[in-house]
Design an enzyme around this catalytic site. Structure first.
Site, PDB file in Angstrom:
ATOM      1  N   SER A  40       0.839  -1.193   0.000  1.00  0.00           N
ATOM      2  CA  SER A  40       0.000   0.000   0.000  1.00  0.00           C
ATOM      3  C   SER A  40       0.881   1.253   0.000  1.00  0.00           C
ATOM      4  O   SER A  40       1.787   1.379  -0.825  1.00  0.00           O
ATOM      5  CB  SER A  40      -0.919  -0.078   1.227  1.00  0.00           C
ATOM      6  N   ASP A  89      -9.553  -4.214  -6.197  1.00  0.00           N
ATOM      7  CA  ASP A  89      -8.977  -3.412  -5.118  1.00  0.00           C
ATOM      8  C   ASP A  89      -9.513  -1.999  -5.247  1.00  0.00           C
ATOM      9  O   ASP A  89      -9.216  -1.285  -6.200  1.00  0.00           O
ATOM     10  CB  ASP A  89      -7.440  -3.423  -5.198  1.00  0.00           C
ATOM     11  N   HIS A  94      -7.421  -5.528  -0.817  1.00  0.00           N
ATOM     12  CA  HIS A  94      -6.239  -4.675  -0.806  1.00  0.00           C
ATOM     13  C   HIS A  94      -5.052  -5.339  -0.107  1.00  0.00           C
ATOM     14  O   HIS A  94      -3.945  -4.826  -0.156  1.00  0.00           O
ATOM     15  CB  HIS A  94      -6.596  -3.354  -0.104  1.00  0.00           C
TER      16      HIS A  94
END
Ligand SMILES: Nc1ncnc2c1ncn2[C@@H]1O[C@H](COP(=O)(O)OP(=O)(O)OP(=O)(O)O)[C@@H](O)[C@H]1O
Ligand SMILES: [Mg+2]
Lengths: 554, 274
Positions: free
Chosen positions: B95, B217, B245
């Site tokens: 991320s 996602d 995610h």
């Protein structure tokens, strides 16, 4: 009546469907595979539209969706359960339903996530309450912040005020120190003066009585006299500093006074220093002892000259000024606001650093070589000006020069010509057998005065205190002049004695003598109008002139 | 333990030589790598850490100015590398930490061997033709949810909410024991993350990079993965079966397999890399 036991007991199915909370089962990716009736009712959806088609996360707003992916799902995977997560569900009609979710993750035999069991509580009330709490906290934080800021500036303000106070206190301490030193030197100088008076008197006696032909003795006496005079000057300056010199204030036109000094100043300053005077038109008059003012200006000029060893320029200026409230408030010494005549003396000399500037008014502070300066010049000026209800200010820049400003109060009212304008008449020095009553408690001093006056050709009566004096006045109506010390032993001071004597013999001239002035004869260091005073130590010649003038009614 | 290692709660495990540095993403801490690291422990030196303000890091080291952009976090990554004298680092970032690794590799390219970027995004907010997936106001929605959850978090703990935020021991009693973040820091990090724009940095990267792109996602949609791939020279893009995610949590086997394949390739010759 028989009761069907089965119908009485609620089934697990019933409990599940109609529980007061929502139940959901989802796959690990969020897909809803089971939902209870309570949940469907809350959200306003049909079972077939939801189950198998939608993910739990699809029921969330965008913020909730991010939270689901970044917090909820990872946490559930790592921890196996998540409790009390706040979500807003989007209902079929678009309403938001605030819920709290407790979720448990069920694993398969291999330990892989199989299903999520989600229990949902309608949290409308609680979340509303929490919002209010949050708001209240934000308000409280805001208030705290404001308070903090206030406190911060408060601290700043206090610090500022304390700094100012400390500055004022420092100035006050300085003033108090000057005051204490003043009293000390004043006391010593006073005693010294008395001694000097006796010494002077006796040397004079020697000088007069030495038969002709004893030139060496004569010279010795002359030297002694000279040294004594210097000593007398010194004590005079000390008295001036301690504000105890007898002043003889008169209306003074400072312009005239400065103009009259130019010859003297030029001689003092020498060739290398240029003298410039800038005299203000329409200058107010002031009330001060002109001799002392002259003396102050000479002292300043000498200081300026010393500060300009390679020459330079000396400027003497006069001006009308006002000292306002703000200005005088900042001073340690009490100076009333109002109109002042300003006499300033500026030079282009070495200037002073701050440390020096703070000390210059202290007696005996000097940066000059031994024998070159006594450190009394500015002390004397300070004392004189303060005693005259004025104010002195120094401005100095190292390497640039120095300005010293003397402020003397404006004289308001009386338009009389300055008394100094009356030319001093040549005094008829000798006595003509008039009777003088000498009152002095100190025997040596009395003897000196008595002898001097007799020598001058007067008849002299003597008394040691007020009582004796009054008795003498009773017995000798021929007394033509009362000569008294201001301070007398025996309960009656010179002022009271004089009052009593003149009550009995109105118009009788009274001559006072004193070492200093902080007593009955002097109001704030000034002579009362019409009183005569001869400062100690006085010389034979001074005494002669003064007595003669008074008897002649000058 | 050195200040840096303590500040970032750094843990070193594994039997190998080459360092593999794992950086957790937004909302988590180093625990999120627990299903991945065992697969590499035998062959690599595994370094785990928490970003300041997260997990067991030293929250008092949090300085809003220093961490006002992702560069502050990249600085911390480099500080850890320097402290442990890491070379030929395989950086694995999830991320937002994918971009933090990109920034670190730009600054000290020689230190890094490979970048493994899981669900990266150089910019979350749409901008003209660029589709990041979010509108500016969505961020407000997230902050709102964060507020609600910190309330929920703390409403069971009245002292915390009513002004006892600096009693960390209370946090340990909370029911959710992972990924604890100080509420204010969480919001700050959310803003910094979701308002970051590092698109211009991508062409500066010289390190060989792998992009793992999940299906569905929401946070880093496929268009963003493709954008990353186009702008990172020599990068490799893998579209995963995993959804959501966090494939490192939801699909660790797939994630590991893709990483193994990438790491099995011969290391690129840096001078010739293009
Ligand atoms: N115009 C000036 N420029 C520079 N320094 C000065 C000036 N006036 C006074 N001072 C400094 O202040 C000190 C004190 O001066 P003050 O007049 O009181 O004593 P003095 O001049 O040293 O000695 P005295 O005046 O008793 O002969 C001086 O020694 C000198 O350091
Ligand atoms: Mg002097």
């Amino acid at each position: 009546m028989t009761i069907d036991q089965g119908a009485l007991t609620e089934t697990a199915e019933e409990l599940y469907e109609s529980a007061p909370c929502g139940y959901l089962s989802t796959l690990p990716d969020g897909t809803i595979i089971r939902a209870n009736q309570t949940f469907l009712t809350w959200i306003g959806m049909e079972r077939q539209d939801l189950v198998g088609h939608r993910g739990f996360q699809d029921l969330l707003g965008i913020g909730g969706r991010i939270f689901y992916d970044t917090h909820f799902a990872p946490l559930l995977r790592m921890q196996g359960f998540v409790n009390e997560i706040a979500f807003d569900l989007t209902c079929a009609d678009g309403r938001k339903l605030p819920v709290l979710a407790n979720t448990v993750q069920k694993l398969d035999a291999a330990g892989r996530p199989m299903v999520h069991r989600i229990t949902l509580f309608n949290a409308t009330d609680r979340r509303k309450y929490e919002r209010e709490l949050l708001l209240a906290r934000q308000k409280a934080e805001q208030a705290t912040e404001e308070l903090r800021r206030l406190n911060e500036t408060l601290e700043e303000r206090v610090a500022q005020e304390v700094a100012e106070r400390m500055k004022a206190e420092e100035a006050l301490r300085q003033a108090q120190k000057m005051e204490a030193v003043g009293q000390l030197t004043g006391g010593i100088a006073h005693d010294f003066n008395n001694l000097l008076t006796i010494i002077v008197g006796n040397i004079e006696l020697l000088q007069r009585r030495l038969p002709d032909g004893h030139e060496r003795l004569q010279r010795a006496a002359d030297h002694a006299m000279e040294a004594t005079r210097r000593a007398a000057t010194l004590t005079q300056r000390l008295l001036a500093f301690s504000r105890r010199q007898p002043l003889d204030p008169k209306p003074v036109d400072a312009n005239k006074l400065v103009a009259g000094m130019s010859e003297l100043l030029r001689r003092t300053l020498g060739e290398t220093v240029v003298l410039e005077t800038v005299l203000a038109g329409g200058l107010w008059r002031t009330q001060a002892d002109p001799n002392q003012l002259e003396n102050a200006i000479v002292n300043l000029a000498v200081n300026a000259r010393d500060a300009m060893p390679n020459g330079g320029k000396l400027t003497i200026e006069t001006a009308n000024t006002r000292l306002d409230e703000a200005y005088v408030e900042a001073l340690a010494e009490p100076v009333p606001p109002g109109q002042y005549v300003q006499v300033s003396v500026s030079d282009t000399g070495t200037g002073m650093d701050k440390a020096t500037m703070e000390k210059v008014f202290e007696p005996f502070f000097t940066t000059k070589a031994a024998g070159k300066g006594t450190g009394l010049g500015l002390s004397q000026i300070y004392g004189f000006v303060r005693q005259s209800n004025g104010h002195v200010r120094i401005y100095s820049e190292l390497g640039e020069g120095t300005t010293i400003k003397i402020y003397l109060p404006r004289l308001i009212g009386s338009d009389q010509e300055p008394a100094e304008a009356l030319a001093k008449r040549p005094a008829m020095v000798k006595g003509a057998g008039e009777t003088i009553l000498v009152v002095e408690d100190e025997r040596d001093l009395r003897t000196y005065a008595v002898e001097a006056l007799r020598d001058l050709g007067y008849r002299v009566l003597e008394a040691a205190d007020g009582r004796e004096a009054l008795a003498a006045v009773e017995q000798h109506p021929e007394i033509a002049l009362l000569f008294t010390d201001v301070v007398l032993a025996g309960g009656m001071n010179g002022r009271a004695l004089a009052d009593e004597v003149t009550r009995r013999k109105p118009g009788l001239p009274v001559l006072y003598t004193t070492g200093y002035t902080a007593n009955a004869i002097v109001h704030h260091g000034r002579l009362d109008v019409g009183t005569h005073l001869i400062g100690k130590p006085f010389t034979y010649a001074e005494l002669a002139a003064k007595v003669r003038r008074m008897l002649d009614g000058a | 333990m050195s200040a840096v290692l303590q500040r970032n709660n750094v843990k070193v495990v594994g039997k190998g030589q080459q360092p593999m540095l794992f950086a957790h993403g937004y909302g988590c801490d180093q625990n999120m790598w627990r299903f991945i690291t065992p697969a590499f422990e035998d062959r690599y030196k595994i370094i785990l850490f928490d970003h300041v303000g997260h997990g067991q890091s030293d929250a008092t080291a949090f300085d809003p100015a220093r961490y006002g952009s992702l560069h502050g976090y990249a600085e911390d990554v480099l500080a850890i590398c320097r402290e442990l004298e890491l070379k030929d680092v395989i950086f694995v970032g999830h991320s937002v930490s994918a971009m933090i690794g990109v920034l670190a590799a730009i600054q000290e390219p020689d230190r890094f061997d490979r970048l493994v970027l899981i669900g990266p995004s150089p910019r979350y907010v749409n901008d003209g033709d660029y589709i990041g997936g979010f509108k500016q106001e969505d961020i407000e929605g997230l902050l709102d949810v964060l507020d609600s959850n910190h309330l929920g978090w703390s409403s069971t703990m009245a002292p915390v909410i009513m002004g006892n935020p600096d009693r960390p021991e209370l946090g340990e009693e909370l029911s959710n024991s992972f990924c604890l973040t100080n509420p204010e820091i969480a919001k700050h990090f959310a803003r910094v993350t979701f308002l970051s724009d590092n698109r211009a940095d991508l062409p500066k990267v010289k390190t060989k990079a792998l992009i793992l792109q999940c299906s569905q996602d929401v946070i880093a949609p496929e268009t963003v993965g493709r954008y990353m791939h186009q702008n990172l020279r020599g990068s490799q893009l893998v579209l995963m079966n995993a959804t959501g995610h966090c494939p490192n949590l939801s699909a660790p086997e797939e994630t590991i397999a893709i990483m193994e394949a990438f790491l099995g390739e011969p290391a690129p010759i840096k001078a010739a890399a293009e």
